[in-house]
Scaffold this motif. Structure first.
Motif, PDB file in Angstrom:
ATOM      1  N   LYS A 211      43.326  -3.041  48.428  1.00 34.11           N
ATOM      2  CA  LYS A 211      43.744  -3.762  49.633  1.00 34.11           C
ATOM      3  C   LYS A 211      42.529  -4.361  50.336  1.00 34.11           C
ATOM      4  O   LYS A 211      41.562  -3.666  50.622  1.00 34.11           O
ATOM      5  N   ASN A 212      42.621  -5.634  50.636  1.00 36.16           N
ATOM      6  CA  ASN A 212      41.534  -6.325  51.333  1.00 36.16           C
ATOM      7  C   ASN A 212      41.794  -6.259  52.833  1.00 36.16           C
ATOM      8  O   ASN A 212      42.190  -7.235  53.470  1.00 36.16           O
ATOM      9  N   ILE A 213      41.591  -5.066  53.377  1.00 37.45           N
ATOM     10  CA  ILE A 213      41.821  -4.859  54.805  1.00 37.45           C
ATOM     11  C   ILE A 213      40.575  -4.236  55.415  1.00 37.45           C
ATOM     12  O   ILE A 213      39.723  -3.707  54.711  1.00 37.45           O
ATOM     13  N   ASP A 214      40.505  -4.313  56.719  1.00 38.71           N
ATOM     14  CA  ASP A 214      39.396  -3.675  57.430  1.00 38.71           C
ATOM     15  C   ASP A 214      40.003  -2.745  58.467  1.00 38.71           C
ATOM     16  O   ASP A 214      40.281  -3.140  59.595  1.00 38.71           O
ATOM     17  N   SER A 215      40.237  -1.508  58.041  1.00 39.44           N
ATOM     18  CA  SER A 215      40.905  -0.553  58.920  1.00 39.44           C
ATOM     19  C   SER A 215      40.107   0.735  58.983  1.00 39.44           C
ATOM     20  O   SER A 215      39.479   1.145  58.000  1.00 39.44           O
ATOM     21  N   ASN A 216      40.140   1.370  60.129  1.00 40.27           N
ATOM     22  CA  ASN A 216      39.500   2.676  60.294  1.00 40.27           C
ATOM     23  C   ASN A 216      40.476   3.821  60.075  1.00 40.27           C
ATOM     24  O   ASN A 216      40.120   4.974  60.274  1.00 40.27           O
ATOM     25  N   ASN A 217      41.703   3.480  59.687  1.00 39.44           N
ATOM     26  CA  ASN A 217      42.731   4.489  59.433  1.00 39.44           C
ATOM     27  C   ASN A 217      42.880   4.671  57.923  1.00 39.44           C
ATOM     28  O   ASN A 217      43.306   3.751  57.216  1.00 39.44           O
ATOM     29  N   LEU A 218      42.515   5.830  57.437  1.00 36.67           N
ATOM     30  CA  LEU A 218      42.543   6.080  56.002  1.00 36.67           C
ATOM     31  C   LEU A 218      43.945   5.903  55.424  1.00 36.67           C
ATOM     32  O   LEU A 218      44.108   5.450  54.285  1.00 36.67           O
ATOM     33  N   ASP A 219      44.960   6.248  56.193  1.00 41.32           N
ATOM     34  CA  ASP A 219      46.326   6.122  55.695  1.00 41.32           C
ATOM     35  C   ASP A 219      46.714   4.676  55.397  1.00 41.32           C
ATOM     36  O   ASP A 219      47.615   4.426  54.596  1.00 41.32           O
ATOM     37  N   ASP A 220      46.056   3.729  56.044  1.00 43.22           N
ATOM     38  CA  ASP A 220      46.350   2.322  55.756  1.00 43.22           C
ATOM     39  C   ASP A 220      45.994   1.967  54.315  1.00 43.22           C
ATOM     40  O   ASP A 220      46.557   1.022  53.745  1.00 43.22           O
ATOM     41  N   TYR A 221      45.074   2.717  53.739  1.00 43.76           N
ATOM     42  CA  TYR A 221      44.687   2.485  52.346  1.00 43.76           C
ATOM     43  C   TYR A 221      45.546   3.296  51.383  1.00 43.76           C
ATOM     44  O   TYR A 221      45.718   2.916  50.223  1.00 43.76           O
ATOM     45  N   LEU A 222      46.063   4.426  51.852  1.00 43.38           N
ATOM     46  CA  LEU A 222      46.817   5.326  50.976  1.00 43.38           C
ATOM     47  C   LEU A 222      48.312   5.057  50.985  1.00 43.38           C
ATOM     48  O   LEU A 222      49.043   5.579  50.143  1.00 43.38           O
ATOM     49  N   VAL A 223      48.796   4.273  51.936  1.00 47.64           N
ATOM     50  CA  VAL A 223      50.230   4.021  52.030  1.00 47.64           C
ATOM     51  C   VAL A 223      50.682   3.106  50.885  1.00 47.64           C
ATOM     52  O   VAL A 223      49.967   2.191  50.475  1.00 47.64           O
ATOM     53  N   LYS A 224      51.863   3.393  50.364  1.00 51.36           N
ATOM     54  CA  LYS A 224      52.423   2.628  49.255  1.00 51.36           C
ATOM     55  C   LYS A 224      53.904   2.368  49.507  1.00 51.36           C
ATOM     56  O   LYS A 224      54.555   3.107  50.259  1.00 51.36           O
ATOM     57  N   GLN A 225      54.436   1.355  48.855  1.00 48.93           N
ATOM     58  CA  GLN A 225      55.862   1.030  48.925  1.00 48.93           C
ATOM     59  C   GLN A 225      56.448   1.179  47.527  1.00 48.93           C
ATOM     60  O   GLN A 225      55.929   0.608  46.565  1.00 48.93           O
ATOM     61  N   SER A 226      57.533   1.945  47.432  1.00 44.51           N
ATOM     62  CA  SER A 226      58.165   2.153  46.134  1.00 44.51           C
ATOM     63  C   SER A 226      58.700   0.841  45.577  1.00 44.51           C
ATOM     64  O   SER A 226      59.210  -0.012  46.306  1.00 44.51           O
ATOM     65  N   GLN A 227      58.571   0.692  44.255  1.00 43.50           N
ATOM     66  CA  GLN A 227      59.050  -0.512  43.576  1.00 43.50           C
ATOM     67  C   GLN A 227      60.556  -0.497  43.344  1.00 43.50           C
ATOM     68  O   GLN A 227      61.136  -1.505  42.965  1.00 43.50           O
ATOM     69  N   GLY A 228      61.179   0.658  43.561  1.00 40.13           N
ATOM     70  CA  GLY A 228      62.624   0.774  43.342  1.00 40.13           C
ATOM     71  C   GLY A 228      62.933   1.812  42.281  1.00 40.13           C
ATOM     72  O   GLY A 228      62.202   1.959  41.286  1.00 40.13           O
ATOM     73  N   ALA A 229      64.021   2.554  42.491  1.00 37.02           N
ATOM     74  CA  ALA A 229      64.373   3.661  41.599  1.00 37.02           C
ATOM     75  C   ALA A 229      64.604   3.188  40.170  1.00 37.02           C
ATOM     76  O   ALA A 229      65.226   2.151  39.934  1.00 37.02           O
ATOM     77  N   LYS A 230      64.119   3.958  39.225  1.00 35.85           N
ATOM     78  CA  LYS A 230      64.295   3.659  37.808  1.00 35.85           C
ATOM     79  C   LYS A 230      65.375   4.527  37.182  1.00 35.85           C
ATOM     80  O   LYS A 230      65.834   4.247  36.065  1.00 35.85           O
ATOM     81  N   ILE A 231      65.739   5.611  37.855  1.00 37.37           N
ATOM     82  CA  ILE A 231      66.817   6.474  37.384  1.00 37.37           C
ATOM     83  C   ILE A 231      67.689   6.852  38.573  1.00 37.37           C
ATOM     84  O   ILE A 231      67.293   6.696  39.736  1.00 37.37           O
ATOM     85  N   LYS A 232      68.879   7.334  38.274  1.00 34.03           N
ATOM     86  CA  LYS A 232      69.746   7.842  39.335  1.00 34.03           C
ATOM     87  C   LYS A 232      69.086   9.066  39.969  1.00 34.03           C
ATOM     88  O   LYS A 232      68.530   9.914  39.281  1.00 34.03           O
ATOM     89  N   LYS A 233      69.133   9.128  41.266  1.00 37.10           N
ATOM     90  CA  LYS A 233      68.496  10.219  41.990  1.00 37.10           C
ATOM     91  C   LYS A 233      69.075  11.566  41.553  1.00 37.10           C
ATOM     92  O   LYS A 233      70.270  11.816  41.702  1.00 37.10           O
ATOM     93  N   PRO A 234      68.246  12.450  40.985  1.00 38.13           N
ATOM     94  CA  PRO A 234      68.752  13.748  40.522  1.00 38.13           C
ATOM     95  C   PRO A 234      69.023  14.694  41.680  1.00 38.13           C
ATOM     96  O   PRO A 234      68.412  14.575  42.748  1.00 38.13           O
ATOM     97  N   GLU A 235      69.934  15.622  41.464  1.00 39.59           N
ATOM     98  CA  GLU A 235      70.241  16.607  42.506  1.00 39.59           C
ATOM     99  C   GLU A 235      69.112  17.619  42.657  1.00 39.59           C
ATOM    100  O   GLU A 235      68.788  18.054  43.747  1.00 39.59           O
ATOM    101  N   HIS A 236      68.519  18.006  41.526  1.00 36.58           N
ATOM    102  CA  HIS A 236      67.461  19.016  41.546  1.00 36.58           C
ATOM    103  C   HIS A 236      66.262  18.524  40.741  1.00 36.58           C
ATOM    104  O   HIS A 236      66.415  17.915  39.682  1.00 36.58           O
ATOM    105  N   ILE A 237      65.094  18.795  41.263  1.00 37.57           N
ATOM    106  CA  ILE A 237      63.851  18.452  40.576  1.00 37.57           C
ATOM    107  C   ILE A 237      63.030  19.728  40.426  1.00 37.57           C
ATOM    108  O   ILE A 237      62.826  20.464  41.398  1.00 37.57           O
ATOM    109  N   PHE A 238      62.567  19.976  39.216  1.00 37.10           N
ATOM    110  CA  PHE A 238      61.771  21.172  38.930  1.00 37.10           C
ATOM    111  C   PHE A 238      60.420  20.742  38.365  1.00 37.10           C
ATOM    112  O   PHE A 238      60.348  20.159  37.276  1.00 37.10           O
TER     113      PHE A 238
END
Length: 674
Positions: free
Chosen positions: A277-304
């Motif tokens: 990211k070509n940003i100038d921020s003093n907030n580390l989370d601004d660099y670590l934040v991401k947006q999901s591209q969209g689900a690839k599978i149906k959301k499972p009820e349980h994850i192990f």
């Protein structure tokens, strides 16, 4: 006064005798450490690579004896100080105090020598930073592990007997009159003899100061002593004192800003490179934040998410198929609804590194976050459990051991897990080990306690851990079949067979759990990783890839084999973003240091290693010099790999130490609050 001075005066006898005792002590300890090194190389020769030559062995021995001059110099200095201090009060006290110090040093040397063999078998290293990692472990469990697997009582008894024998020899040497074998002119009674003695003391002291060299320009130490291409021989060069000093120095570096030292400007640059990211921020989370591209599978009820103790990747390779110790996961991998990444690294060298990486999604930065529970006012923004809660999951952590280990219950709850279950919650049908319950009892508890409510579950087992106490016979381990599949030179290694049997058991129980949970809740997603590798291999000198690699396996409805690109690689910090990109709706906001494998992550790294498609190498060196493990792959850009490794550590270190504010003022604020 000076006019009457004479080196032959009787009053100087005690002065010269003092240095004679010092030289005897020096030679005595020097020979002992040199003989210890020879015995170690002979007994552990199976760990030496086939490419090692006689010249390599001789070079290692010669360099080792030179380096030991410094160790022995320190030991002798302590002895001489004891002799001098004791003699100041009463002459005979000096002799007694000197012998007491010699005895204690011999005991320490013999105990370390006895411990060196099992230590190397486990860690493929002389004493290293794991000594300091042990300070955070369960001491009771460590003690019983040493008793049951490494024969602690017998080794201690052997060390004590060896100490007694060497101390008897020392007293004989101390009483011996070496002057009889010297020419009359060189004996201590003559002026020439006494001058030669002082010159010899000076020369020995000089060589001791510079580790067998005359000056600092040619001095060798633990950082530049690796003169051979064989890792075993390089480790053999260091005597036990030098190895412990190395571990101490590395720990010092770790504790002084934990071995890392980044300014706010450094962290910004690394965060920019990591995020793109070509940003100038003093907030580390601004660099670590991401947006999901969209689900690839149906959301499972349980994850192990199963973190399996010492579940390395090498048994899954075709070269070891005849052993049949990983058939459970190999069967799972062969199924259409399973994806597998064989180029994967743990977050560090121990289970606690995996725990921290999975729970917080921070890369290992030489910080023991589990010891900071009382300072944690809220979970890190990258923490897994709170983000899974936003996706509708209740987070549970299951551990086969006690809740007190590494503050694991407090740590996981401080990072957002709703529930924690430890050994005290389980019904044990077998004895388990000092580290925790057997895998089957852990999995049965999870099976019985998983209800229809959507859940995200992290499971950490312990059975595949020394002292290896699973009843393999009761679990029908085909020992004869496995032993017969080994190369002839390994077929009589009972310890190796036991270790392979415990991998077989861990694999069998993984398949047992997944099959039974799929039967109970078909709409479940399973992720299997090892906590680390590097505990045992069939070969004594495995390649870097076979020694350190762990698998990444993901199985469930909607998963396809091409879900993970064939050239994707990763490490444990990439597990969570991979999961999010599988199930989260498009635009879901999440925070992570790692990157999803489904998006074609091309670099993985941890505390000491980097991995790319077909290559693996050490990142703790100034240069990245990777080993190839898949033919036909393009070599990586060394600078890019090192930059990635530095970047994930820098942002993880800063976030854990100072929070999100990338400003040098945050350092002062944090320092003032501690």
């Amino acid at each position: 006064m000076l006019k009457n001075f004479s080196l032959t005066d009787a009053k100087w006898n005690s002065f010269f005798t003092f240095w004679v005792k010092g030289l005897k002590c020096y030679i005595f300890f020097w020979l002992i450490l040199s003989i210890f090194r020879i015995i170690f190389i002979i007994d552990m020769r199976d760990y030496m690579s086939e490419q090692s030559s006689t010249a390599d062995i001789i070079n290692a021995l010669l360099l080792g004896t030179r380096m030991s001059m410094q160790t022995v110099g320190v030991m002798t200095l302590v002895v001489l100080v004891a002799l001098l201090v004791g003699s100041i009060f009463v002459k005979r006290w000096g002799h007694r105090l000197m012998n007491t110090v010699v005895l204690l040093q011999l005991l320490v040397a013999c105990v370390l020598f006895a411990a060196r063999f099992p230590y190397y078998r486990v860690y493929h290293s002389s004493f290293n930073k794991m000594l300091f990692t042990a300070a955070h472990e369960d001491w009771s469990a460590l003690f019983w592990t040493m008793v049951e697997q490494f024969s602690l009582p017998a080794r201690l008894l052997g060390a004590i007997l060896l100490t007694a024998a060497l101390f008897f020899l020392w007293k004989k040497i101390l009483a011996a009159n070496w002057g009889k074998i010297l020419p009359v002119c060189c004996r201590l009674q003559s002026k020439k003899g006494r001058v030669l003695l002082l010159v010899l003391v000076f020369v020995v002291a000089r060589f001791s100061l510079f580790s067998g060299s005359w000056n600092w320009q040619t001095q060798i130490d633990w950082e530049n002593s690796a003169i051979t291409k064989d890792e075993f021989l390089n480790e053999s060069i260091l005597d036990d004192g030098q190895a412990i000093y190395r571990a101490y120095r590395l720990e010092q570096r770790n504790s002084g800003s934990n071995g890392l030292s980044y300014t706010a400007e450094d962290v910004k640059k690394f965060a920019t490179a990591l995020s793109g990211k070509n940003i100038d921020s003093n907030n580390l989370d601004d660099y670590l934040v991401k947006q999901s591209q969209g689900a690839k599978i149906k959301k499972p009820e349980h994850i192990f998410l199963i973190i399996s103790e010492s579940y390395a990747n090498w048994p899954l390779l075709d070269d070891y198929a005849q052993l049949h110790i990983a058939d459970g996961m190999k069967n799972l991998i062969s199924q259409d609804n399973t994806a597998y990444c064989p180029s994967f690294l743990p977050n560090g060298s121990s289970t606690v590194n995996a725990l921290m990486g999975i729970v917080t999604n921070l890369a290992d930065a030489n910080l023991y976050l589990t010891t900071r529970v009382d300072e944690m006012k809220q979970p890190y923004s990258t923490a897994v459990a709170p983000q899974m809660k936003k996706l509708g999951y209740t987070s549970n952590f299951y551990y086969a051991g006690p809740s007190s280990w590494e503050n694991i219950e407090k740590f996981t709850k401080a990072q957002g897990f709703a529930s924690f279950y430890g050994r005290s919650n389980l019904t044990e049908t077998s004895k388990g080990s000092v580290w925790g319950a057997d895998d089957k009892d852990l999995y049965d508890f999870v099976l019985a306690n998983t209800d229809p409510q959507s859940s995200f579950n992290v499971i950490l087992n312990v059975s595949n851990h020394s002292p290896f106490e699973v009843d393999l016979q009761a679990n029908a381990f085909p020992a004869g079949q496995v032993e017969g599949a080994l190369a002839p030179q390994y077929q009589n290694d009972d310890q190796l067979l036991k270790e392979l049997g415990h991998f077989w058991y861990a694999d069998k129980m993984l398949k047992y759990f997944i099959d039974n949970m799929k039967a109970k809740y078909p709409d479940s997603l399973f992720i299997v990783i090892g906590d680390h590798a590097d505990r045992y291999n069939v070969e004594k000198s495995p390649t870097m890839y076979r020694r350190y690699g762990i698998p990444f396996i993901i199985s469930g409805n909607g998963i396809s084999k091409n879900l993970i690109p064939s050239d994707a690689v990763g490490s444990q910090i990439d597990v969570f973003p991979t999961l999010v990109e599988l199930i989260a709706p498009k635009g879901f906001t999440y925070y992570s240091v790692g990157k999803s494998l489904t998006l074609g992550n091309k670099t993985g790294a941890n505390y000491a290693f980097g991995i790319t498609d077909g290559y693996i190498g050490k990142t703790e060196d100034d240069q990245f010099m990777p080993e190839q493990f898949i033919d036909g792959k393009t070599p990586p850009d060394p600078a890019a790999v090192l930059q990635y490794a530095d970047a994930i550590r820098a942002v993880s270190w800063w976030k854990a130490e100072y929070g999100n504010n990338i400003d040098d003022a945050a350092v002062k604020l944090a320092a003032g609050s501690r």
